[in-house]
Enzyme design. Sequence first.
Site, short mmCIF file in Angstrom:
data_model
loop_
_atom_site.label_atom_id
_atom_site.label_comp_id
_atom_site.label_asym_id
_atom_site.label_seq_id
_atom_site.Cartn_x
_atom_site.Cartn_y
_atom_site.Cartn_z
N ARG A 121 1.03 -1.47 0.00
CA ARG A 121 -0.13 -0.22 0.41
C ARG A 121 1.02 1.73 -0.23
NH1 ARG A 121 -3.78 -2.48 -1.62
NH2 ARG A 121 -5.42 -3.33 -0.73
N HIS B 120 -0.70 0.05 -9.68
CA HIS B 120 -1.65 -0.51 -9.00
C HIS B 120 -1.93 -2.07 -9.90
CE1 HIS B 120 -4.00 -0.80 -4.93
NE2 HIS B 120 -4.01 -2.41 -5.36
C1 GLV Z 1 -5.43 -5.31 -3.91
O1 GLV Z 1 -4.50 -3.72 -3.85
C2 GLV Z 1 -5.94 -5.95 -2.90
O2 GLV Z 1 -5.82 -5.84 -1.97
O3 GLV Z 1 -6.08 -6.89 -3.14
#
Ligand code: GLV
Length: 309
Positions: A224, A272
């Site tokens: 994160r 991401h």
């Molecule tokens: C993605 O970041 C998840 O937590 O699945």
Amino acid sequence: MSFLIVSPGRDPKPWLEALKNQHPGLNIYVYPEDHDKEEVEFALAWNHPRGLFKNYPNLKVVASMGAGVDHITSDRELPENIKITRVVDQQLTTDMSDFVLAQVMDHVRRLSYYKAQQVEKSWNRKPYKRPKNTTVGIMGIGVLGSAVGEKLAKNGFNVLGWAKSSKDKKDINTYCGKEGLEEFLPQVEILVCLLPLTSKTENILNRDLFDQLPEGAYVINVARGEHLVEQDLLRMIGSGHLSGAALDVFREEPLPEDHPFWTEPKIHITPHIASVTKASSVVPQIIENYERLQDDEPLKNVVERDKGY
Ligand code: GLV
């Protein structure tokens, strides 16, 4: 009882379709369409509006659409009695370990560096390190971190792990706690962050930690954005202590156009994308938990709320 999907900013359609396919009789609402809050006992969520769930008197479970649950646990108004579940999915795990292996290989064989050189028509050969001479350290030895470690070990890397509490892993020599971290960091040439985001791990990738890594270390964050103190990373790259970083997650996503990470050539940005949950692959475990709830059986993949993962 009814089922509620709450996923602002994320298309609920594939989830709705997969849920209907798997369980045609299910009464599903998609937030914010009109619905009776008293009927809802099970919610599937991604980044729900803070405080929303306290208005559902019969809600028993909030299931995360992904592996991370910080978007749920960070809601201070979530009633104590509500259970939180996360996704554990073989495909998600494989995707994550493939991605980290690709980033590690890119770094040791300097593929992105040569790509940038090509733009300048520059022929500049640099020495490279082989996996057997490279130590990768993984912070967070849960389902994803263990799988990443095993894949890296199979590909010849020396793999170390660090976790809050002790773990016994075949291919990963694992350290734990604060003292363990001090032993772990000086050995790590490539640091991979796969920690859950909790109040204890927020800002953990900071100057103090980077200082303990050897000169030239590389950082990969696939957990994160809030794990990382952004200015500290930029400073440590600027001073040459860190050789660079591959970042897949950010405090603000999409990463704002004027963010300094975009123009730092030693930072490799991906949007991401390391491992994205596929609704059709994950819905069977959501339905299984929904049925377990109805039958009063223990749920699978429940998060320990006091730990936050
Ligand atoms: C993605 O970041 C998840 O937590 O699945």
